[in-house]
Design a protein around this motif. Structure first.
Motif, PDB file in Angstrom:
ATOM      1  N   GLU A 239      24.694   1.991  -5.560  1.00 57.77           N
ATOM      2  CA  GLU A 239      25.418   2.095  -6.823  1.00 57.77           C
ATOM      3  C   GLU A 239      24.514   1.914  -8.032  1.00 57.77           C
ATOM      4  N   ARG A 240      23.628   0.916  -7.995  1.00 64.88           N
ATOM      5  CA  ARG A 240      22.814   0.578  -9.160  1.00 64.88           C
ATOM      6  C   ARG A 240      21.523   1.374  -9.238  1.00 64.88           C
ATOM      7  N   LEU A 241      20.939   1.681  -8.100  1.00 65.20           N
ATOM      8  CA  LEU A 241      19.655   2.387  -8.098  1.00 65.20           C
ATOM      9  C   LEU A 241      19.794   3.876  -7.794  1.00 65.20           C
ATOM     10  N   GLY A 242      20.927   4.271  -7.232  1.00 66.62           N
ATOM     11  CA  GLY A 242      21.054   5.661  -6.772  1.00 66.62           C
ATOM     12  C   GLY A 242      20.234   5.913  -5.531  1.00 66.62           C
ATOM     13  N   TRP A 243      20.034   4.865  -4.726  1.00 64.40           N
ATOM     14  CA  TRP A 243      19.148   4.945  -3.561  1.00 64.40           C
ATOM     15  C   TRP A 243      19.918   5.411  -2.329  1.00 64.40           C
TER      16      TRP A 243
ATOM     17  N   HIS B  71      11.709   1.132  -4.671  1.00 64.52           N
ATOM     18  CA  HIS B  71      10.931   0.411  -5.683  1.00 64.52           C
ATOM     19  C   HIS B  71      10.739   1.243  -6.943  1.00 64.52           C
ATOM     20  N   LEU B  72      10.495   2.534  -6.780  1.00 62.40           N
ATOM     21  CA  LEU B  72      10.341   3.392  -7.955  1.00 62.40           C
ATOM     22  C   LEU B  72      11.659   3.518  -8.712  1.00 62.40           C
ATOM     23  N   LEU B  73      12.759   3.583  -7.986  1.00 61.07           N
ATOM     24  CA  LEU B  73      14.063   3.617  -8.631  1.00 61.07           C
ATOM     25  C   LEU B  73      14.344   2.307  -9.366  1.00 61.07           C
ATOM     26  N   ALA B  74      13.932   1.189  -8.772  1.00 64.36           N
ATOM     27  CA  ALA B  74      14.142  -0.113  -9.411  1.00 64.36           C
ATOM     28  C   ALA B  74      13.354  -0.226 -10.709  1.00 64.36           C
ATOM     29  N   LEU B  75      12.148   0.315 -10.737  1.00 65.73           N
ATOM     30  CA  LEU B  75      11.368   0.319 -11.978  1.00 65.73           C
ATOM     31  C   LEU B  75      12.120   1.057 -13.082  1.00 65.73           C
ATOM     32  N   ALA B  76      12.710   2.191 -12.719  1.00 69.10           N
ATOM     33  CA  ALA B  76      13.402   3.018 -13.710  1.00 69.10           C
ATOM     34  C   ALA B  76      14.678   2.360 -14.219  1.00 69.10           C
ATOM     35  N   GLN B  77      15.314   1.533 -13.371  1.00 69.50           N
ATOM     36  CA  GLN B  77      16.601   0.937 -13.734  1.00 69.50           C
ATOM     37  C   GLN B  77      16.488  -0.474 -14.310  1.00 69.50           C
ATOM     38  N   ALA B  78      15.290  -1.035 -14.299  1.00 70.16           N
ATOM     39  CA  ALA B  78      15.127  -2.419 -14.763  1.00 70.16           C
ATOM     40  C   ALA B  78      15.556  -2.556 -16.218  1.00 70.16           C
ATOM     41  N   THR B  79      16.337  -3.611 -16.505  1.00 69.43           N
ATOM     42  CA  THR B  79      16.936  -3.821 -17.819  1.00 69.43           C
ATOM     43  C   THR B  79      16.483  -5.164 -18.382  1.00 69.43           C
ATOM     44  N   PRO B  80      15.975  -5.215 -19.611  1.00 66.29           N
ATOM     45  CA  PRO B  80      15.536  -6.486 -20.181  1.00 66.29           C
ATOM     46  C   PRO B  80      16.627  -7.548 -20.126  1.00 66.29           C
TER      47      PRO B  80
ATOM     48  N   GLY C 146       0.816  -1.209   0.000  1.00 68.15           N
ATOM     49  CA  GLY C 146       0.000   0.000   0.000  1.00 68.15           C
ATOM     50  C   GLY C 146       0.849   1.258   0.000  1.00 68.15           C
ATOM     51  N   THR C 147       1.960   1.230   0.727  1.00 70.77           N
ATOM     52  CA  THR C 147       2.849   2.391   0.758  1.00 70.77           C
ATOM     53  C   THR C 147       3.496   2.617  -0.603  1.00 70.77           C
ATOM     54  N   VAL C 148       3.947   1.548  -1.249  1.00 70.10           N
ATOM     55  CA  VAL C 148       4.537   1.698  -2.579  1.00 70.10           C
ATOM     56  C   VAL C 148       3.489   2.197  -3.573  1.00 70.10           C
ATOM     57  N   ALA C 149       2.266   1.682  -3.479  1.00 68.49           N
ATOM     58  CA  ALA C 149       1.196   2.161  -4.354  1.00 68.49           C
ATOM     59  C   ALA C 149       0.977   3.660  -4.166  1.00 68.49           C
ATOM     60  N   ALA C 150       1.025   4.124  -2.920  1.00 71.24           N
ATOM     61  CA  ALA C 150       0.854   5.554  -2.648  1.00 71.24           C
ATOM     62  C   ALA C 150       1.988   6.369  -3.264  1.00 71.24           C
ATOM     63  N   HIS C 151       3.209   5.860  -3.194  1.00 75.52           N
ATOM     64  CA  HIS C 151       4.344   6.564  -3.805  1.00 75.52           C
ATOM     65  C   HIS C 151       4.209   6.597  -5.327  1.00 75.52           C
ATOM     66  N   LEU C 152       3.725   5.521  -5.924  1.00 72.88           N
ATOM     67  CA  LEU C 152       3.499   5.524  -7.369  1.00 72.88           C
ATOM     68  C   LEU C 152       2.478   6.583  -7.767  1.00 72.88           C
ATOM     69  N   LEU C 153       1.389   6.662  -7.003  1.00 75.36           N
ATOM     70  CA  LEU C 153       0.368   7.669  -7.283  1.00 75.36           C
ATOM     71  C   LEU C 153       0.926   9.079  -7.122  1.00 75.36           C
ATOM     72  N   ALA C 154       1.716   9.290  -6.068  1.00 71.84           N
ATOM     73  CA  ALA C 154       2.296  10.604  -5.831  1.00 71.84           C
ATOM     74  C   ALA C 154       3.237  11.011  -6.958  1.00 71.84           C
ATOM     75  N   ALA C 155       3.827  10.013  -7.640  1.00 71.13           N
ATOM     76  CA  ALA C 155       4.716  10.290  -8.767  1.00 71.13           C
ATOM     77  C   ALA C 155       3.952  10.477 -10.072  1.00 71.13           C
TER      78      ALA C 155
END
Length: 337
Positions: free
Chosen positions: A304-308, A240-249, A21-30
Motif C-alpha cells: 500500500e505505502r511503497l507500491g511494492w 529499498h529503492l521504493l522506500a527512498l522515493a516514498q520517505a517523508t520528513p 551489495g545487491t541494493v547497491a547494484a540496484h541503485l547503480l542500475a537505476a
C-alpha cells in the motif's frame, strides 16, 4: 545535493555484504551514484558492485566521509549472527546500536535527511499469530533482534525530533542470488559461518557437507518442520529503492518484507533436490530453542505505502538462482587453487 532529480548520490553502509551489495547494484542500475562504507569484517571487497566507490571503514567513523553531497543513506552495516549475539551481546550493542548512534549524528551534521534501515523479523520474537503485521507485539528472543528493535526506536525519535525521513524494512528470510548485474556476475550468499537454510542445503548438494540438519520434525505444521517466508533478494532490493522515493520528513515508516507464503524446511530440501538433481541427505535433529513453528509476513503495508509487488515468489526460482551462484563460486574457488 545531487545535480539532477534522476541521479542521486547514496551512502550504503555494509554494502560489501549480500543484501547491501545487491541494493547497491540496484541503485547503480537505476542511474544513481553509490559509495559503499564497509569494514570488510564480514563482507567481501569483490561483493561491491562495479561502479560503486568503496571506502573501507567503520560506521562509527561515518562523519569522515559523509557530507552534504549525499542525498541519503541505506544502512545495512550490522553484526547479524543470532547465536553469536547470545554469547557476545556486548559486541552487538556496541556495533549495531552504538554504530548507528554515530551514523545518525553524522547525518545530522551533514544535513543528510533520508535513511532506509535494514531491520528484521527477529524483532517480533515468537509471534502469537501469523501472518505477522507491523502492529504485532515486538518481543525479541535474542540480542540481535533486540539491537535491531532498539535502532528502530532510535530512528523513530530522530524523525520526530529532527525531521528525518526514514523507513525501516523488516526482512523475513532473504534468499536467492541477484541477476541485476547481468549474466556471469551474480550476487549471492557466502556467510562464514553459514547459518541460512538454502545455502546450507546447497552446500550438501555440492558435497561440502554430508547432510543437512532438520531441527525439529514434530512441529504443528503439515509435515512437522518449521515454516518460513522466503523472499528473493532482488525483490527485497527493489523495495529499498521504493522506500527512498516514498520517505517523508518527520515520518518513520516501518514495513515488513515477505511473500506472505510459507515453505517448510522439508519443502525447501525437496525443491532443492529437484533443482539440483542431487540427493541431499537430511538428518533429523532436536528443535532449537526459540524457533517458532511458523513465521510468515503480512506485506500489505509495503504494497500500500511503497507500491511494492514481489515478482520472484516461486521457491524453485529462488533456489535455482542460489544454486547458479553456489556453482559459480565453487568453480571459481577450484580455479583459484
Amino acid at each position: 545535493m545531487s545535480t539532477t532529480d534522476a541521479t542521486r548520490k547514496y551512502l550504503v553502509t555494509g554494502g560489501a555484504g549480500y543484501v547491501g551489495g545487491t541494493v547497491a547494484a540496484h541503485l547503480l542500475a537505476a542511474g544513481h551514484r553509490v559509495t559503499v562504507l564497509d569494514d570488510l569484517s564480514t563482507g567481501f571487497a569483490e561483493g561491491v558492485p562495479p561502479g560503486a566507490d568503496l571506502v573501507e571503514g567503520r560506521i562509527q567513523d561515518a562523519a569522515k566521509w559523509l557530507d552534504r553531497s549525499y542525498d541519503g543513506v541505506l544502512h545495512f552495516a550490522a553484526n547479524s549472527q543470532v547465536g553469536e549475539s547470545v554469547t557476545h551481546p556486548e559486541k552487538y550493542w556496541r556495533n549495531n546500536v552504538g554504530g548507528t548512534v554515530e551514523l545518525l549524528r553524522a547525518m545530522r551534521d551533514a544535513e543528510v535527511r533520508t535513511l532506509v534501515f535494514s531491520s528484521t523479523a527477529a524483532v517480533y520474537g515468537e509471534p502469537a499469530t501469523t501472518p505477522i503485521t507491523e502492529d504485532a507485539a515486538t518481543a525479541p528472543t535474542n540480542p540481535y533482534g533486540a539491537t535491531k528493535l532498539a535502532v528502530d526506536h532510535m530512528i523513530t525519535g530522530e524523525c520526530a525530533a529532527h525531521g528525518l525521513a526514514a523507513a525501516s524494512l523488516r526482512y523475513f528470510n532473504v534468499a536467492g542470488a541477484s541477476g541485476v548485474l547481468g549474466p556471469g556476475a551474480p550476487l549471492g550468499e557466502r556467510h562464514d559461518p553459514e547459518s541460512h537454510l538454502i545455502p546450507l542445503v546447497l552446500q550438501v548438494a555440492l558435497g561440502r557437507r554430508p547432510a543437512v540438519s532438520v531441527f525439529g520434525t514434530d512441529y504443528p505444521t503439515p509435515d512437522g518442520t518449521c515454516v518460513r517466508d522466503y523472499i528473493h533478494v532482488d525483490d527485497l532490493a527493489e523495495a529499498h529503492l521504493l522506500a527512498l522515493a516514498q520517505a517523508t520528513p518527520g515520518e518513520h515508516l516501518i514495513c515488513n518484507l515477505g511473500n506472505g507464503n510459507g515453505f517448510s524446511v522439508r519443502e525447501v530440501i525437496e525443491t532443492a533436490r529437484e533443482v539440483t538433481g542431487r540427493p541431499i541427505p537430511e538428518t533429523p535433529s532436536p528443535r532449537r530453542a526459540g524457533d517458532p513453528a511458523v513465521l510468515v509476513a503480512s506485506a500489505e503495508r509495503a504494497r500500500e505505502r511503497l507500491g511494492w509487488r514481489p515478482s520472484r515468489t516461486e521457491l524453485a526460482t529462488i533456489i535455482a538462482d542460489a544454486w547458479a551462484f553456489a556453482q559459480d563460486t565453487a568453480a571459481a574457488a577450484k580455479d583459484a587453487k
